[in-house]
Design an enzyme around this catalytic site. Structure first.
Site, PDB file in Angstrom:
ATOM      1  N   TYR A 105      37.758  50.987  42.280  1.00  0.00           N
ATOM      2  CA  TYR A 105      38.581  50.944  41.074  1.00  0.00           C
ATOM      3  C   TYR A 105      37.908  49.966  40.086  1.00  0.00           C
ATOM      4  O   TYR A 105      37.196  49.058  40.517  1.00  0.00           O
ATOM      5  CB  TYR A 105      39.997  50.491  41.473  1.00  0.00           C
TER       6      TYR A 105
ATOM      7  N   ASN B  21      38.526  47.289  38.638  1.00  0.00           N
ATOM      8  CA  ASN B  21      38.605  45.829  38.775  1.00  0.00           C
ATOM      9  C   ASN B  21      37.920  45.321  40.045  1.00  0.00           C
ATOM     10  O   ASN B  21      37.958  44.132  40.329  1.00  0.00           O
ATOM     11  CB  ASN B  21      40.065  45.349  38.711  1.00  0.00           C
ATOM     12  N   LYS B  22      37.282  46.203  40.813  1.00  0.00           N
ATOM     13  CA  LYS B  22      36.650  45.771  42.058  1.00  0.00           C
ATOM     14  C   LYS B  22      35.211  45.302  41.789  1.00  0.00           C
ATOM     15  O   LYS B  22      34.708  45.444  40.683  1.00  0.00           O
ATOM     16  CB  LYS B  22      36.718  46.893  43.095  1.00  0.00           C
ATOM     17  N   LEU B  23      34.544  44.755  42.796  1.00  0.00           N
ATOM     18  CA  LEU B  23      33.214  44.166  42.593  1.00  0.00           C
ATOM     19  C   LEU B  23      32.177  45.192  42.163  1.00  0.00           C
ATOM     20  O   LEU B  23      31.208  44.865  41.483  1.00  0.00           O
ATOM     21  CB  LEU B  23      32.750  43.481  43.888  1.00  0.00           C
TER      22      LEU B  23
END
Ligand SMILES: *Cc1c(COP(=O)(O)O)cnc(C)c1O
Length: 371
Positions: free
Chosen positions: A181, A183-185
């Site tokens: 998603y 907002n993930k790394l």
């Protein structure tokens, strides 16, 4: 408001455009394209696992894993109550029973000292979910799993690049999952990954991802699967993002350390721990919990919103979810730590594209509001 500071903005500064153009130029846009296997191979190498199976989301990865483990009625799975609902979806749909554990007030991860008391002869698995930046203390979970012959499912969605006592998050479960998603790394827009060293489990997950097509005779099925395939376009993004993982980790830690300098002196909030005995915080997001009961997270979020700063509330505990209460699940359960941080916790802008200027403005406004 043009200078609104979003809670998350992804960083797309590597080969994303180049690889996406390759997809368009070659016509490979579906899951059959070559980037999917390249991304899977690079990802398996990054987390040190034998198999990586790309999927359409972190949630889909969890659904496939629970299906692949053939959990169902009569089986119990231990899960934290302070998590995202994705962790419970397929456990509940399969007819298995989620057994909830409260979280630790300092790390917000599952309090592993509470697990043993909830193990029964029906327990089949423990789901360890790393929350916000610090890994779950895996050693007690590994000991209980050995003793009671339980499968460890690791949800490392937020923790790509983090380690637990030097071991990669994502290599700590019998099977582990990630989310991509935005907002993930590492992001693919939407997407996920299942990783494991277990050949049979990997085979089952691959099959479930793709409608349980048979290798021998297409369109003949012995089991029901899902379409959880990742497209070549998503995998192209994922490969470009993965090449930048070290930068992304460095940026997250820079954001976390800078917020820590500016905000940890505020007496009205609990800041994330910079480290535990088994890891340095990855600061996937910078969460804060208000002390006392003068002001709830919702109050502070509204005040920050009026000053042009985006926020998100903390997770809402699973035992208080209307959908589960309506099913008669978790009646009369209380998990006081999760209940408190759900009401008083929020996270502030911590995306990879956050500038120092945005970070400092956020800290200044918070200091004014709380000072
Ligand atoms: C983001 C996240 C998920 C869900 O991933 P999606 O790709 O959004 O479906 C699952 N578990 C945790 C802990 C997450 O943070």
């Amino acid at each position: 408001m043009s200078d609104f500071i979003p809670v998350n903005e992804p960083l797309l500064s590597g080969n994303e455009r180049k690889y996406l153009m390759e997809c368009l130029d070659t016509g490979w846009i579906s899951s059959e394209g070559p980037f999917v296997e390249r991304f899977e191979a690079a990802f398996a190498e990054t987390v040190g696992r034998r198999h990586a199976i790309a999927t359409s989301s972190g949630t889909a990865s969890l659904d496939a894993v629970i299906s692949a483990l053939a959990l169902g009625p009569g089986d119990e799975v231990i899960v934290p109550t302070f998590t995202i609902i994705s962790c419970l979806h397929q456990i509940v749909r399969s007819g298995a029973t989620p057994v909830l554990i409260d979280c630790d007030p300092d790390t917000w991860n599952m309090d592993t000292s509470l697990i043993e008391a909830r193990i029964t002869p029906q327990t089949r698995a423990i789901m360890a979910v790393h929350i916000y930046g610090l890994p779950v203390d895996m050693a007690p979970i590994e000991a209980l799993a050995r003793e009671h012959n339980l499968t460890i499912i690791e949800d490392a969605a937020e923790m790509l690049g983090q380690t637990y006592r030097g071991r990669h998050c994502g290599s700590l479960g019998d099977v582990s999952i990630f989310s991509f998603y935005p907002n993930k790394l590492v992001t693919t827009g939407e997407g996920g990954m299942i990783v494991t060293d277990d050949d049979d489990l990997a085979q089952r997950c691959r099959s479930l991802r793709n409608l349980c097509f048979q290798p021998t005779r297409r369109f003949v099925h012995e089991e029901l699967g899902y379409n959880f395939r990742m497209t070549n376009l998503q995998a192209a993004l994922g490969l470009a993002q993965l090449e930048k993982l070290d930068d992304h980790i460095r940026i997250k830690r820079h954001i976390g350390h800078r917020y820590h300098e500016l905000l940890s002196p505020l007496s009205g909030i609990q800041s994330p721990l910079p480290r535990t005995e088994f890891a340095d915080n990855l600061y996937w997001v910078y969460g804060i919990v208000l002390k006392g009961d003068q002001q709830t997270a919702a109050d502070l979020m509204a005040a920050l919103g009026r000053r042009g700063i985006g926020t998100r509330p903390f997770f809402y505990p699973m035992h208080l979810q209307p959908v589960f209460m309506n099913m008669g699940l978790f009646a009369d359960e209380h998990h006081p730590v999760a209940e408190r941080i759900a009401d008083y916790g929020l996270y502030i802008p911590s995306g990879l594209a956050l500038t120092d200027e945005q970070l400092e403005r956020t800290a200044t406004v918070l200091t004014e509001l709380l000072g």
